[in-house]
Design a protein around this motif. Structure first.
Motif, PDB file in Angstrom:
ATOM      1  N   THR A   1       0.840  -1.204   0.000  1.00  0.00           N
ATOM      2  CA  THR A   1       0.000   0.000   0.000  1.00  0.00           C
ATOM      3  C   THR A   1       0.871   1.248   0.000  1.00  0.00           C
ATOM      4  O   THR A   1       1.791   1.373   0.812  1.00  0.00           O
ATOM      5  N   ALA A   2       0.579   2.172  -0.909  1.00  0.00           N
ATOM      6  CA  ALA A   2       1.303   3.447  -0.963  1.00  0.00           C
ATOM      7  C   ALA A   2       0.845   4.333   0.183  1.00  0.00           C
ATOM      8  O   ALA A   2      -0.352   4.539   0.381  1.00  0.00           O
ATOM      9  N   VAL A   3       1.800   4.851   0.946  1.00  0.00           N
ATOM     10  CA  VAL A   3       1.482   5.793   2.025  1.00  0.00           C
ATOM     11  C   VAL A   3       1.949   7.199   1.675  1.00  0.00           C
ATOM     12  O   VAL A   3       1.558   8.164   2.328  1.00  0.00           O
ATOM     13  N   ALA A   4       2.767   7.317   0.634  1.00  0.00           N
ATOM     14  CA  ALA A   4       3.202   8.619   0.112  1.00  0.00           C
ATOM     15  C   ALA A   4       3.625   8.415  -1.333  1.00  0.00           C
ATOM     16  O   ALA A   4       4.199   7.383  -1.686  1.00  0.00           O
ATOM     17  N   HIS A   5       3.344   9.420  -2.171  1.00  0.00           N
ATOM     18  CA  HIS A   5       3.769   9.339  -3.571  1.00  0.00           C
ATOM     19  C   HIS A   5       3.987  10.744  -4.109  1.00  0.00           C
ATOM     20  O   HIS A   5       3.086  11.576  -4.068  1.00  0.00           O
ATOM     21  N   GLY A   6       5.181  10.996  -4.591  1.00  0.00           N
ATOM     22  CA  GLY A   6       5.588  12.330  -4.987  1.00  0.00           C
ATOM     23  C   GLY A   6       4.983  12.907  -6.245  1.00  0.00           C
ATOM     24  O   GLY A   6       5.061  14.115  -6.445  1.00  0.00           O
ATOM     25  N   THR A   7       4.398  12.111  -7.103  1.00  0.00           N
ATOM     26  CA  THR A   7       3.810  12.692  -8.321  1.00  0.00           C
ATOM     27  C   THR A   7       2.316  12.490  -8.439  1.00  0.00           C
ATOM     28  O   THR A   7       1.695  13.087  -9.311  1.00  0.00           O
ATOM     29  N   ASN A   8       1.742  11.634  -7.596  1.00  0.00           N
ATOM     30  CA  ASN A   8       0.316  11.381  -7.738  1.00  0.00           C
ATOM     31  C   ASN A   8      -0.317  11.050  -6.391  1.00  0.00           C
ATOM     32  O   ASN A   8      -0.283   9.903  -5.954  1.00  0.00           O
ATOM     33  N   GLU A   9      -0.902  12.048  -5.759  1.00  0.00           N
ATOM     34  CA  GLU A   9      -1.502  11.838  -4.436  1.00  0.00           C
ATOM     35  C   GLU A   9      -2.663  10.850  -4.462  1.00  0.00           C
ATOM     36  O   GLU A   9      -3.023  10.274  -3.442  1.00  0.00           O
ATOM     37  N   LYS A  10      -3.239  10.606  -5.646  1.00  0.00           N
ATOM     38  CA  LYS A  10      -4.334   9.639  -5.756  1.00  0.00           C
ATOM     39  C   LYS A  10      -3.853   8.207  -5.531  1.00  0.00           C
ATOM     40  O   LYS A  10      -4.663   7.310  -5.320  1.00  0.00           O
ATOM     41  N   MET A  11      -2.538   7.981  -5.581  1.00  0.00           N
ATOM     42  CA  MET A  11      -1.994   6.645  -5.335  1.00  0.00           C
ATOM     43  C   MET A  11      -1.962   6.320  -3.845  1.00  0.00           C
ATOM     44  O   MET A  11      -1.951   5.148  -3.468  1.00  0.00           O
ATOM     45  N   VAL A  12      -1.942   7.358  -3.012  1.00  0.00           N
ATOM     46  CA  VAL A  12      -1.855   7.153  -1.562  1.00  0.00           C
ATOM     47  C   VAL A  12      -3.091   6.410  -1.063  1.00  0.00           C
ATOM     48  O   VAL A  12      -4.225   6.763  -1.396  1.00  0.00           O
ATOM     49  N   GLY A  13      -2.839   5.355  -0.287  1.00  0.00           N
ATOM     50  CA  GLY A  13      -3.927   4.546   0.265  1.00  0.00           C
ATOM     51  C   GLY A  13      -4.299   3.351  -0.598  1.00  0.00           C
ATOM     52  O   GLY A  13      -5.055   2.493  -0.160  1.00  0.00           O
ATOM     53  N   ARG A  14      -3.767   3.284  -1.800  1.00  0.00           N
ATOM     54  CA  ARG A  14      -4.081   2.167  -2.694  1.00  0.00           C
ATOM     55  C   ARG A  14      -2.997   1.098  -2.604  1.00  0.00           C
ATOM     56  O   ARG A  14      -1.829   1.395  -2.414  1.00  0.00           O
ATOM     57  N   ASN A  15      -3.406  -0.144  -2.768  1.00  0.00           N
ATOM     58  CA  ASN A  15      -2.472  -1.250  -2.715  1.00  0.00           C
ATOM     59  C   ASN A  15      -1.988  -1.587  -4.128  1.00  0.00           C
ATOM     60  O   ASN A  15      -2.789  -1.796  -5.034  1.00  0.00           O
ATOM     61  N   PHE A  16      -0.665  -1.659  -4.283  1.00  0.00           N
ATOM     62  CA  PHE A  16      -0.046  -1.901  -5.590  1.00  0.00           C
ATOM     63  C   PHE A  16       0.805  -3.163  -5.609  1.00  0.00           C
ATOM     64  O   PHE A  16       1.654  -3.309  -6.479  1.00  0.00           O
ATOM     65  N   ILE A  17       0.571  -4.077  -4.685  1.00  0.00           N
ATOM     66  CA  ILE A  17       1.410  -5.261  -4.579  1.00  0.00           C
ATOM     67  C   ILE A  17       1.452  -6.051  -5.887  1.00  0.00           C
ATOM     68  O   ILE A  17       2.481  -6.623  -6.241  1.00  0.00           O
ATOM     69  N   ASP A  18       0.368  -6.077  -6.643  1.00  0.00           N
ATOM     70  CA  ASP A  18       0.335  -6.831  -7.897  1.00  0.00           C
ATOM     71  C   ASP A  18       0.572  -5.971  -9.138  1.00  0.00           C
ATOM     72  O   ASP A  18       0.457  -6.467 -10.261  1.00  0.00           O
ATOM     73  N   MET A  19       0.926  -4.705  -8.943  1.00  0.00           N
ATOM     74  CA  MET A  19       1.155  -3.810 -10.081  1.00  0.00           C
ATOM     75  C   MET A  19       2.341  -4.304 -10.909  1.00  0.00           C
ATOM     76  O   MET A  19       3.358  -4.727 -10.366  1.00  0.00           O
ATOM     77  N   LYS A  20       2.172  -4.244 -12.215  1.00  0.00           N
ATOM     78  CA  LYS A  20       3.222  -4.680 -13.135  1.00  0.00           C
ATOM     79  C   LYS A  20       3.615  -3.534 -14.048  1.00  0.00           C
ATOM     80  O   LYS A  20       2.778  -2.711 -14.421  1.00  0.00           O
ATOM     81  N   ASP A  21       4.899  -3.506 -14.423  1.00  0.00           N
ATOM     82  CA  ASP A  21       5.313  -2.532 -15.427  1.00  0.00           C
ATOM     83  C   ASP A  21       4.950  -3.085 -16.809  1.00  0.00           C
ATOM     84  O   ASP A  21       4.353  -4.167 -16.923  1.00  0.00           O
ATOM     85  N   MET A  22       5.293  -2.375 -17.857  1.00  0.00           N
ATOM     86  CA  MET A  22       4.885  -2.784 -19.199  1.00  0.00           C
ATOM     87  C   MET A  22       5.490  -4.109 -19.647  1.00  0.00           C
ATOM     88  O   MET A  22       4.997  -4.737 -20.573  1.00  0.00           O
ATOM     89  N   ASP A  23       6.546  -4.559 -18.969  1.00  0.00           N
ATOM     90  CA  ASP A  23       7.155  -5.849 -19.288  1.00  0.00           C
ATOM     91  C   ASP A  23       6.628  -6.973 -18.394  1.00  0.00           C
ATOM     92  O   ASP A  23       7.123  -8.099 -18.452  1.00  0.00           O
ATOM     93  N   GLY A  24       5.661  -6.654 -17.524  1.00  0.00           N
ATOM     94  CA  GLY A  24       5.086  -7.656 -16.643  1.00  0.00           C
ATOM     95  C   GLY A  24       5.806  -7.833 -15.319  1.00  0.00           C
ATOM     96  O   GLY A  24       5.483  -8.735 -14.552  1.00  0.00           O
ATOM     97  N   LYS A  25       6.781  -6.992 -15.034  1.00  0.00           N
ATOM     98  CA  LYS A  25       7.526  -7.099 -13.778  1.00  0.00           C
ATOM     99  C   LYS A  25       6.701  -6.539 -12.630  1.00  0.00           C
ATOM    100  O   LYS A  25       6.218  -5.419 -12.688  1.00  0.00           O
ATOM    101  N   GLU A  26       6.548  -7.324 -11.576  1.00  0.00           N
ATOM    102  CA  GLU A  26       5.835  -6.895 -10.365  1.00  0.00           C
ATOM    103  C   GLU A  26       6.827  -6.174  -9.463  1.00  0.00           C
ATOM    104  O   GLU A  26       7.355  -6.723  -8.501  1.00  0.00           O
ATOM    105  N   TYR A  27       7.083  -4.917  -9.778  1.00  0.00           N
ATOM    106  CA  TYR A  27       8.161  -4.191  -9.122  1.00  0.00           C
ATOM    107  C   TYR A  27       7.852  -3.786  -7.681  1.00  0.00           C
ATOM    108  O   TYR A  27       8.770  -3.690  -6.863  1.00  0.00           O
ATOM    109  N   ILE A  28       6.603  -3.579  -7.327  1.00  0.00           N
ATOM    110  CA  ILE A  28       6.271  -3.277  -5.929  1.00  0.00           C
ATOM    111  C   ILE A  28       6.439  -4.543  -5.088  1.00  0.00           C
ATOM    112  O   ILE A  28       7.002  -4.502  -3.990  1.00  0.00           O
ATOM    113  N   LYS A  29       5.991  -5.661  -5.616  1.00  0.00           N
ATOM    114  CA  LYS A  29       6.178  -6.943  -4.916  1.00  0.00           C
ATOM    115  C   LYS A  29       7.672  -7.201  -4.711  1.00  0.00           C
ATOM    116  O   LYS A  29       8.099  -7.643  -3.642  1.00  0.00           O
ATOM    117  N   GLU A  30       8.473  -6.903  -5.738  1.00  0.00           N
ATOM    118  CA  GLU A  30       9.919  -7.079  -5.624  1.00  0.00           C
ATOM    119  C   GLU A  30      10.474  -6.207  -4.496  1.00  0.00           C
ATOM    120  O   GLU A  30      11.283  -6.663  -3.686  1.00  0.00           O
TER     121      GLU A  30
END
Length: 157
Positions: free
Chosen positions: A81-110
């Motif tokens: 879960t994002a608790v702070a984000h410097g370019t998009n305050e709408k990300m705060v409070g959302r969970n990104f554990i399964d978020m993938k980049d364009m190549d399919g890498k789960e970088y938050i999980k990493e």
């Protein structure tokens, strides 16, 4: 000066200006050293001022301590879960554990997996550059702070 000489000079001047603009653009991108310094500054700020104020200031785009050109901080809890984000305050409070980049890498999980065993690390992924507004290769320096990971990334050219 003949018309042909004037055209050659104009082409040469255009090439010099284009090279100068490319150099200036490259110079304006943040460096790995700057990313490390900003993350360390963010960690110290959170420790000194508390999580609530620290996260608010990292998310505040007007705070130049944590926003410099294409460099900004993001903070995620161990659950993704994002608790702070410097370019998009709408990300705060959302969970990104399964978020993938364009190549399919789960970088938050990493990140959250790495923070379980390391106090600091670098991780690579692709993300939208807030300056160029394009998806670009990025590398982020991260430090563990309690149950969070504080990261600041640079775009690779």
């Amino acid at each position: 000066m003949s018309r042909i000489d004037a055209m050659k000079m104009s082409v040469a001047l255009g090439a010099v200006l284009a090279a100068g603009m490319a150099f200036a653009a490259a110079e304006s991108a943040a460096t790995a050293k700057e990313a490390e310094a900003m993350v360390k500054k963010g960690v110290a700020y959170i420790k000194a001022n508390g999580k609530e104020k620290g996260y608010a200031e990292i998310t505040n785009r007007d705070n130049k301590e944590f926003h410099d050109r294409d460099l900004y901080l993001a903070v995620h809890r161990i659950d993704g879960t994002a608790v702070a984000h410097g370019t998009n305050e709408k990300m705060v409070g959302r969970n990104f554990i399964d978020m993938k980049d364009m190549d399919g890498k789960e970088y938050i999980k990493e990140r959250v997996e790495l923070m379980k065993t390391k106090t600091s690390f670098w991780t690579d992924y692709k993300f939208n550059n807030p300056v160029s507004r394009k998806i670009e290769p990025k590398t982020a320096y991260c430090e563990r702070l309690d149950d969070t990971v504080v990261c600041g990334g640079i775009y690779k050219k």
